[in-house]
Write an enzyme that holds these catalytic residues in place. Sequence first.
Site, PDB file in Angstrom:
ATOM      1  CG  ASP A  36      -2.753   1.099   1.011  1.00 40.56           C
ATOM      2  OD1 ASP A  36      -3.116   0.330   1.585  1.00 40.56           O
ATOM      3  OD2 ASP A  36      -1.906   2.071   1.104  1.00 40.56           O
ATOM      4  CG  ASN A  92     -12.098  -0.760   4.243  1.00 43.80           C
ATOM      5  OD1 ASN A  92     -12.581  -1.280   5.667  1.00 43.80           O
ATOM      6  ND2 ASN A  92     -10.731  -0.146   3.638  1.00 43.80           N
ATOM      7  N   GLY A  98     -15.340   2.090   4.222  1.00 45.34           N
ATOM      8  CA  GLY A  98     -13.850   3.377   4.183  1.00 45.34           C
ATOM      9  C   GLY A  98     -13.168   2.447   2.697  1.00 45.34           C
ATOM     10  CB  SER A 100     -11.547   5.019  -1.508  1.00 46.57           C
ATOM     11  OG  SER A 100     -10.052   4.603  -0.652  1.00 46.57           O
ATOM     12  CG  HIS A 105      -8.063  -3.300  -2.261  1.00 47.98           C
ATOM     13  ND1 HIS A 105      -9.898  -2.955  -2.713  1.00 47.98           N
ATOM     14  CD2 HIS A 105      -8.182  -2.866  -0.996  1.00 47.98           C
ATOM     15  CE1 HIS A 105      -9.776  -1.480  -1.814  1.00 47.98           C
ATOM     16  NE2 HIS A 105      -9.801  -1.473  -1.047  1.00 47.98           N
ATOM     17  CG  LEU A 106      -6.977  -9.888   2.207  1.00 51.22           C
ATOM     18  CD1 LEU A 106      -8.722  -9.603   3.058  1.00 51.22           C
ATOM     19  CD2 LEU A 106      -6.951 -10.849   2.142  1.00 51.22           C
ATOM     20  CG  HIS A 107      -6.766  -3.190   3.633  1.00 51.05           C
ATOM     21  ND1 HIS A 107      -6.291  -2.154   3.511  1.00 51.05           N
ATOM     22  CD2 HIS A 107      -7.851  -2.539   2.837  1.00 51.05           C
ATOM     23  CE1 HIS A 107      -6.466  -0.831   2.884  1.00 51.05           C
ATOM     24  NE2 HIS A 107      -7.882  -1.315   2.398  1.00 51.05           N
TER      25      HIS A 107
HETATM   26  P1  AMP Z   1     -10.141   1.311   0.780  1.00 49.64           P
HETATM   27  O1  AMP Z   1      -9.675   2.658   1.068  1.00 49.64           O
HETATM   28  O2  AMP Z   1     -10.349  -0.008   1.047  1.00 49.64           O
HETATM   29  O3  AMP Z   1     -10.363   1.353  -0.891  1.00 49.64           O
HETATM   30  O4  AMP Z   1      -8.119   0.856  -0.033  1.00 49.64           O
HETATM   31  C1  AMP Z   1      -7.641   1.603  -0.704  1.00 49.64           C
HETATM   32  C2  AMP Z   1      -6.200   1.581  -0.552  1.00 49.64           C
HETATM   33  O5  AMP Z   1      -4.992   1.710  -1.748  1.00 49.64           O
HETATM   34  C3  AMP Z   1      -6.048   2.674   0.028  1.00 49.64           C
HETATM   35  O6  AMP Z   1      -4.775   2.153   1.705  1.00 49.64           O
HETATM   36  C4  AMP Z   1      -4.133   3.623  -0.220  1.00 49.64           C
HETATM   37  O7  AMP Z   1      -3.644   3.849   0.268  1.00 49.64           O
HETATM   38  C5  AMP Z   1      -4.606   2.257  -1.352  1.00 49.64           C
HETATM   39  N1  AMP Z   1      -3.633   3.190  -2.246  1.00 49.64           N
HETATM   40  C6  AMP Z   1      -4.074   4.463  -3.261  1.00 49.64           C
HETATM   41  N2  AMP Z   1      -3.068   4.192  -4.756  1.00 49.64           N
HETATM   42  C7  AMP Z   1      -2.227   2.849  -4.921  1.00 49.64           C
HETATM   43  C8  AMP Z   1      -0.983   2.565  -5.357  1.00 49.64           C
HETATM   44  N3  AMP Z   1      -0.861   3.605  -6.507  1.00 49.64           N
HETATM   45  N4  AMP Z   1      -0.539   1.835  -5.183  1.00 49.64           N
HETATM   46  C9  AMP Z   1      -0.715   1.013  -4.138  1.00 49.64           C
HETATM   47  N5  AMP Z   1      -1.748   1.631  -2.549  1.00 49.64           N
HETATM   48  C10 AMP Z   1      -2.872   2.768  -3.375  1.00 49.64           C
END
Ligand code: AMP
Length: 119
Positions: A36, A92, A98, A100, A105-107
């Site tokens: 991330d 999320n 949360g 975005s 995607h899995l954190h």
């Molecule tokens: P979410 O808020 O659960 O949709 O997670 C989206 C994640 O993508 C956030 O933690 C961002 O920091 C991450 N993110 C956004 N752009 C990039 C990128 N270009 N490379 C890696 N992670 C990213």
Amino acid sequence: MSPEPTDTGCLFCSIVAADIPADVVGETEHSLAFRDVNPQAPTHVLVVPRRHVANAGELAESAADELGDVVLLARTVADQDGLGGDYRLVFNTGEGAGQSVFHAHLHLLGGRAMKWPPG
Ligand code: AMP
């Protein structure tokens, strides 16, 4: 019903296609893992299905095996990062929770103590 493999304008589809650079730490036939850009823990990796689906529920509905593949790749990366079996996995789902980026995607979070409940 099979989802479209890619979605024009989707950030994570662009990373999967290598059109946008990412710090890739693992991959399988179905999934890609990359760090991330805004890490919330010493290990903060996103594991995404290569195919474009909006969220984890849609992935489970359309291809449960690919959802399992995402989780297994997260475990592999956790092991690679030496987390010793202590890590948090988060999907999320929806803006209010949360999300975005609307490509599932899995954190994978680890490397520090985790609190519960999450914020
Ligand atoms: P979410 O808020 O659960 O949709 O997670 C989206 C994640 O993508 C956030 O933690 C961002 O920091 C991450 N993110 C956004 N752009 C990039 C990128 N270009 N490379 C890696 N992670 C990213």
